[in-house]
Design an enzyme around this catalytic site. Structure first.
Site, PDB file in Angstrom:
ATOM      1  N   SER A   7       1.027  -1.197  -0.169  1.00 50.76           N
ATOM      2  CA  SER A   7       0.328   0.394  -0.127  1.00 50.76           C
ATOM      3  C   SER A   7       0.492   1.087  -0.610  1.00 50.76           C
ATOM      4  O   SER A   7       1.648   1.131   0.243  1.00 50.76           O
ATOM      5  CB  SER A   7      -1.057   0.275   1.928  1.00 50.76           C
ATOM      6  OG  SER A   7      -0.290  -0.219   2.410  1.00 50.76           O
ATOM      7  N   SER A   8       0.564   2.143   0.308  1.00 54.04           N
ATOM      8  CA  SER A   8       1.317   3.850  -0.200  1.00 54.04           C
ATOM      9  C   SER A   8       2.067   4.046  -1.631  1.00 54.04           C
ATOM     10  O   SER A   8       3.277   4.852  -0.878  1.00 54.04           O
ATOM     11  CB  SER A   8       1.557   3.903   1.523  1.00 54.04           C
ATOM     12  OG  SER A   8       0.918   3.736   2.057  1.00 54.04           O
ATOM     13  N   GLY A  41       1.015   5.701  -4.298  1.00 51.37           N
ATOM     14  CA  GLY A  41       0.440   6.665  -3.888  1.00 51.37           C
ATOM     15  C   GLY A  41      -0.566   6.470  -5.320  1.00 51.37           C
ATOM     16  O   GLY A  41      -1.143   7.528  -6.310  1.00 51.37           O
ATOM     17  N   LYS A  42      -1.919   5.839  -5.262  1.00 51.64           N
ATOM     18  CA  LYS A  42      -2.937   5.076  -5.971  1.00 51.64           C
ATOM     19  C   LYS A  42      -3.564   6.979  -6.060  1.00 51.64           C
ATOM     20  O   LYS A  42      -3.924   6.638  -7.409  1.00 51.64           O
ATOM     21  CB  LYS A  42      -3.253   3.935  -6.002  1.00 51.64           C
ATOM     22  CG  LYS A  42      -3.478   3.580  -6.523  1.00 51.64           C
ATOM     23  CD  LYS A  42      -4.688   1.460  -6.365  1.00 51.64           C
ATOM     24  CE  LYS A  42      -4.381   1.814  -4.764  1.00 51.64           C
ATOM     25  NZ  LYS A  42      -5.509   1.465  -4.482  1.00 51.64           N
ATOM     26  N   LYS A  44      10.163  -9.193  -9.848  1.00 48.75           N
ATOM     27  CA  LYS A  44       9.163 -10.686  -9.605  1.00 48.75           C
ATOM     28  C   LYS A  44       8.403  -9.720  -8.759  1.00 48.75           C
ATOM     29  O   LYS A  44       7.358 -10.460  -8.932  1.00 48.75           O
ATOM     30  CB  LYS A  44      10.420 -11.407  -8.105  1.00 48.75           C
ATOM     31  CG  LYS A  44       9.903 -11.898  -7.961  1.00 48.75           C
ATOM     32  CD  LYS A  44       9.883 -13.226  -9.176  1.00 48.75           C
ATOM     33  CE  LYS A  44      11.274 -14.449  -9.221  1.00 48.75           C
ATOM     34  NZ  LYS A  44      11.188 -14.714 -10.612  1.00 48.75           N
ATOM     35  N   THR A  89       6.118  -7.508  -8.961  1.00 49.20           N
ATOM     36  CA  THR A  89       5.309  -7.058 -10.052  1.00 49.20           C
ATOM     37  C   THR A  89       4.818  -8.489 -10.710  1.00 49.20           C
ATOM     38  O   THR A  89       3.491  -8.086 -11.209  1.00 49.20           O
ATOM     39  CB  THR A  89       6.384  -6.026 -10.934  1.00 49.20           C
ATOM     40  OG1 THR A  89       6.375  -5.466 -10.156  1.00 49.20           O
ATOM     41  CG2 THR A  89       4.751  -5.480 -12.682  1.00 49.20           C
ATOM     42  N   CYS A 126     -11.791  27.473  10.801  1.00 41.32           N
ATOM     43  CA  CYS A 126     -13.064  26.664  11.514  1.00 41.32           C
ATOM     44  C   CYS A 126     -12.738  26.458  13.132  1.00 41.32           C
ATOM     45  O   CYS A 126     -12.755  27.446  13.962  1.00 41.32           O
ATOM     46  CB  CYS A 126     -12.735  24.968  10.925  1.00 41.32           C
ATOM     47  SG  CYS A 126     -14.845  24.351  11.147  1.00 41.32           S
ATOM     48  N   GLY A 166     -10.498  27.404  14.530  1.00 39.25           N
ATOM     49  CA  GLY A 166      -9.191  28.225  14.742  1.00 39.25           C
ATOM     50  C   GLY A 166     -10.292  29.610  14.364  1.00 39.25           C
ATOM     51  O   GLY A 166      -9.040  30.424  15.761  1.00 39.25           O
ATOM     52  N   MET A 167     -11.293  29.350  14.011  1.00 35.80           N
ATOM     53  CA  MET A 167     -11.854  30.477  14.324  1.00 35.80           C
ATOM     54  C   MET A 167     -12.459  30.531  15.810  1.00 35.80           C
ATOM     55  O   MET A 167     -12.506  31.682  15.894  1.00 35.80           O
ATOM     56  CB  MET A 167     -13.149  31.104  12.946  1.00 35.80           C
ATOM     57  CG  MET A 167     -13.999  32.208  13.332  1.00 35.80           C
ATOM     58  SD  MET A 167     -15.621  31.395  13.575  1.00 35.80           S
ATOM     59  CE  MET A 167     -16.456  33.129  13.058  1.00 35.80           C
ATOM     60  N   HIS A 171     -13.973  26.024   5.185  1.00 28.69           N
ATOM     61  CA  HIS A 171     -12.226  25.336   5.004  1.00 28.69           C
ATOM     62  C   HIS A 171     -12.217  25.956   3.900  1.00 28.69           C
ATOM     63  O   HIS A 171     -12.222  25.032   2.431  1.00 28.69           O
ATOM     64  CB  HIS A 171     -12.047  23.697   5.293  1.00 28.69           C
ATOM     65  CG  HIS A 171     -12.749  23.151   6.779  1.00 28.69           C
ATOM     66  ND1 HIS A 171     -11.903  22.897   7.398  1.00 28.69           N
ATOM     67  CD2 HIS A 171     -13.632  23.361   7.328  1.00 28.69           C
ATOM     68  CE1 HIS A 171     -11.421  22.934   8.232  1.00 28.69           C
ATOM     69  NE2 HIS A 171     -13.642  22.596   8.831  1.00 28.69           N
ATOM     70  N   GLU A 222      -9.108  25.357   2.760  1.00 27.86           N
ATOM     71  CA  GLU A 222      -7.925  24.611   2.075  1.00 27.86           C
ATOM     72  C   GLU A 222      -8.583  23.748   1.172  1.00 27.86           C
ATOM     73  O   GLU A 222      -8.163  23.226  -0.154  1.00 27.86           O
ATOM     74  CB  GLU A 222      -7.183  24.190   2.962  1.00 27.86           C
ATOM     75  CG  GLU A 222      -8.098  22.939   3.864  1.00 27.86           C
ATOM     76  CD  GLU A 222      -9.248  23.613   4.655  1.00 27.86           C
ATOM     77  OE1 GLU A 222      -9.392  25.036   5.273  1.00 27.86           O
ATOM     78  OE2 GLU A 222      -8.978  22.803   5.790  1.00 27.86           O
TER      79      GLU A 222
END
Ligand code: GLN
Length: 546
Positions: free
Chosen positions: A16-17, A19-20, A191, A193, A382, A384-385, A519, A521
Site C-alpha cells: 500500500s502507499s 500513491g494510487k 518479481k 510486479t 473553523c 481556529g476561528m 475550510h 483549503e
C-alpha cells in the site's frame, strides 16, 4: 450527457502507499490536458459508510465536497489535479454499497430472492460506477486497497465484468506496482510486479498498462522483461519515477507516453497534451526566490496526512510570491503561557487549523493571543476561528471563562455554541442538533454562500463580495454575544446572506488576523491558489522581513 464515456480502472499491487490516488489524479490531469473532460471515483473497501466518523489519525483527512459529502482524502488530489466537479457519486465504500443493498432487501425489492455478493453486491457496485456514464469523456475509477486483500474482491469482480458489458475499446485496466532497487544486488527487481499481476489475472483481470513505482528509470530491456512476464506490451510498461514535487507526476507520465497508450487502447483521437500550466507550477515549486515559516498549531501534529489539503493550500499560497512555505508543526498540548513566545518565535505567520475535541485547546488560545498581541499574521480555520473568538471574548471583552460549548458545557459565556435549529430558505426545519445527535452526517456540511464586508482582509483577498466555501462543523458563533464582541472591536467581515450566521471574524489594527468558519483549503489548486492563503502568506512574508 451525450458523452461516450470511456472507463479507466486503477488498481494497486505489492504494497500500500504507492500513491494510487496521486497516480489516478495525474492520469486525470493528463487526459484533461488533451482536451478531454474527466471525472474520478474512489471505491473504498472499508465498511464505514463514509469516512466522516473515522479518526484522521488512522485514515488521514476527511475531504468535503460542495454537495456536503465527507469523502476520502484522495478526492482532494482529484480536485487539485483536475477540473472535475466531485460529489456524493465520486466515493463509494463497502459500507455504502451494503447499506443500499440491505435497504432494498428490507423494502422487498429483491422479490423474495436470495441476496448474495454476486450478483447483488457486484451489481450495486456496477450501478455506482455507471452513475458516471454519459457525464464525461473519461471516468477514472480507483479501487482502494492492494491486490490480494479479501475486502476488495467484490469491487474487482465488478470491474472485471464491466469490460464484457462495455466492450474492450471502452475499458482500460491500469495496475500500479512497485519495482524496488535492491542495493546489495545493484538491480531493480521485477518479481513483486510479476506476482501482483499473476494475482490480478487469477481474478480474471489482465492489466493493459503497468505503472511501475521506482526510484530510477526502467531500461528498455527491463520494460521488455516485465512486459513478457506480465503479458503487457513493453510500451505499456511505464516508469512511475519518484519525484520531488507531486505536481511533476503528470509530466513524468507524459514523457513515458502514458496518455498516448491510453488514447490508443480506448480508440480516442485528441490534440496533443498542453502541459505548460503544469510546467509552470513545477517551476514555481522548484525555484523559489524566498521562504517563509508558517507555524501550524494543531493536535494531530505528527501525522501530516490529516492536514493534506491544508498543507497543499499553504504551498500553493507561496506560488504567486515565488516563495517556499516551510511548515512548522507545533503541538498545542505542549504550549502554555510561559513557553508560548519561545515555541512560536520562528513562525512568521500562525495558523490554527480545524479540529475536534478539547485536547490542546488552551495552547491554541495562547497562540492566538500571542499572534494578536505581537501582530503576527493569524489564520484560524473553523476550530481556529472558534479559538480566535474565545481568546477575544476572554482577554478583550472581559468575558471570563468564555469558551465553546464543545469544550465546556458549564461556561457562563458559550461564545461558540450548537445551533439548535436549522432552517432552509423556505423556513422548513432541516436539522436539529443537540448533544445527543448522531455523529455521522449531523454537521453543517458542504458549500454555503457568504457575503463580505467592505474594507476587510477577506474582501481584499477575494476581490468580490459574494463567495461560497465549504463547511464541516457542528458548532457556530453564538449570536447572543455578537453585540458585546463587536462593541469591543471584533470585526465580523463575513456572514451568511441573511446575516444570521457569522462566517468570518477579523481584527482591525493588525497586519492580518482572520478566522473563518469554513475550510478554504478544500478549494485551493496549484494553478489557482486560494486567495486567503495567498494573502496570509503575503502578510507572513512581510512580517518575516521586519
Ligand atoms: N470542533 C468544531 C465543530 O465541530 C470545529 C470543527 C472543525 O474545525 N472542522 O464545530
Amino acid at each position: 450527457m451525450g458523452h461516450n464515456t470511456k472507463f479507466i480502472f486503477v488498481t494497486g499491487g505489492v504494497v500500500s502507499s504507492l500513491g494510487k490516488g496521486l497516480a489516478s489524479a495525474s492520469i486525470g490531469a493528463l487526459m484533461e490536458s488533451r482536451g478531454l473532460s474527466v471525472t474520478i471515483q474512489k471505491l473504498d473497501p472499508y465498511i464505514n459508510v463514509d469516512p466522516g466518523t473515522m479518526n484522521p489519525f488512522q485514515h488521514g483527512e476527511v475531504f468535503v465536497t460542495d454537495d456536503g459529502s465527507e469523502t476520502d482524502l484522495d478526492l482532494g488530489h482529484y480536485e487539485r489535479f483536475t477540473n472535475a466537479n466531485l460529489g456524493k457519486n465520486n466515493n463509494f465504500t463497502t459500507g455504502k454499497i451494503y447499506n443500499s443493498v440491505i435497504t432494498k432487501e428490507r423494502k422487498g425489492e429483491y422479490l423474495g430472492g436470495t441476496v448474495q455478493v454476486i450478483p447483488h453486491i457486484t451489481d450495486e457496485i456496477k450501478n455506482s460506477i455507471m452513475l458516471l456514464a454519459g457525464t464525461v469523456d473519461i471516468a477514472l475509477i480507483e479501487i482502494g486497497g492492494t491486490i490480494g486483500d479479501i475486502e476488495s474482491l467484490p469491487f474487482l469482480e465488478a470491474i472485471r465484468q464491466l469490460r464484457a458489458d462495455l466492450g474492450r475499446e471502452n475499458v482500460v485496466y491500469i495496475h500500479l506496482t512497485l519495482v524496488p532497487y535492491i542495493p546489495t544486488a545493484g538491480e531493480l527487481k521485477t518479481k513483486p510486479t510479476q506476482h501482483s499481476v499473476k494475482e490480478l489475472r487469477s481474478i480474471g483481470i489482465q492489466p493493459d498498462i503497468l505503472l511501475c513505482r521506482t526510484d530510477r528509470y526502467l531500461s528498455q530491456d527491463l520494460k521488455k522483461k516485465i512486459g513478457l512476464f506480465c503479458n503487457v506490451s513493453s510500451e505499456a510498461v511505464i516508469t512511475a519515477k519518484d519525484v520531488e514535487c507531486i505536481y511533476e507526476v503528470p509530466l513524468v507520465y507524459q514523457q513515458e507516453g502514458l496518455d498516448e497508450i491510453i488514447s490508443k487502447l480506448l480508440h480516442i483521437w485528441t490534440r496533443s497534451p498542453r502541459l505548460d500550466t503544469w510546467l509552470n507550477v513545477v517551476d514555481k515549486f522548484k525555484n523559489p526566490e524566498k521562504s517563509v515559516n508558517i507555524g501550524i498549531v494543531g493536535k494531530y501534529v505528527d501525522l501530516t496526512e490529516s492536514y493534506k489539503s491544508l498543507n497543499e493550500a499553504l504551498t500553493h499560497g507561496g506560488f504567486p510570491h515565488s516563495c517556499k512555505v516551510n511548515l512548522i508543526y507545533i503541538d498545542s498540548t505542549t504550549i502554555d503561557e510561559s513557553n508560548c513566545a519561545e515555541k512560536l518565535k520562528d513562525a512568521d505567520g500562525i495558523l490554527v487549523p480545524g479540529g475536534f475535541g478539547s485536547r490542546g485547546i488552551e495552547g491554541k488560545i495562547h497562540a492566538a493571543k500571542y499572534a494578536r498581541e505581537n501582530k503576527v499574521p493569524y489564520f484560524g480555520i473553523c476550530l481556529g476561528m472558534h479559538i480566535a473568538v474565545i481568546e477575544f471574548a476572554r482577554n478583550i471583552a472581559g468575558l471570563k471563562g468564555a469558551n465553546s460549548f464543545e469544550f465546556d458545557k458549564k461556561t457562563e459565556y458559550p461564545v461558540i455554541n450548537l445551533m439548535h435549529e436549522w432552517y432552509d430558505e423556505h423556513k422548513k426545519r432541516i436539522e436539529t442538533r443537540d448533544i445527543n445527535s448522531d455523529y455521522g452526517g449531523t454537521m453543517r456540511l458542504g458549500a454555503y454562500p457568504c457575503v463580505l464586508e467592505d474594507d476587510s482582509f477577506a474582501k481584499e483577498s477575494y476581490n468580490s463580495s459574494d463567495i461560497s466555501e465549504r463547511h464541516r462543523h457542528r458548532y457556530e458563533f453564538n449570536n447572543d454575544f455578537k453585540d458585546t464582541l463587536v462593541e469591543n472591536g471584533l470585526f465580523i467581515s463575513g456572514t451568511s446572506p441573511k446575516g444570521d450566521l457569522v462566517e468570518i471574524v477579523e481584527l482591525k489594527d493588525h497586519p492580518w488576523f482572520l478566522g473563518c468558519q469554513f475550510h478554504p483549503e478544500f478549494k485551493s489548486k496549484p494553478m489557482k491558489p486560494h486567495p486567503l492563503f495567498t494573502e496570509f502568506i503575503r502578510a507572513s512574508i512581510k512580517n518575516s522581513n521586519k
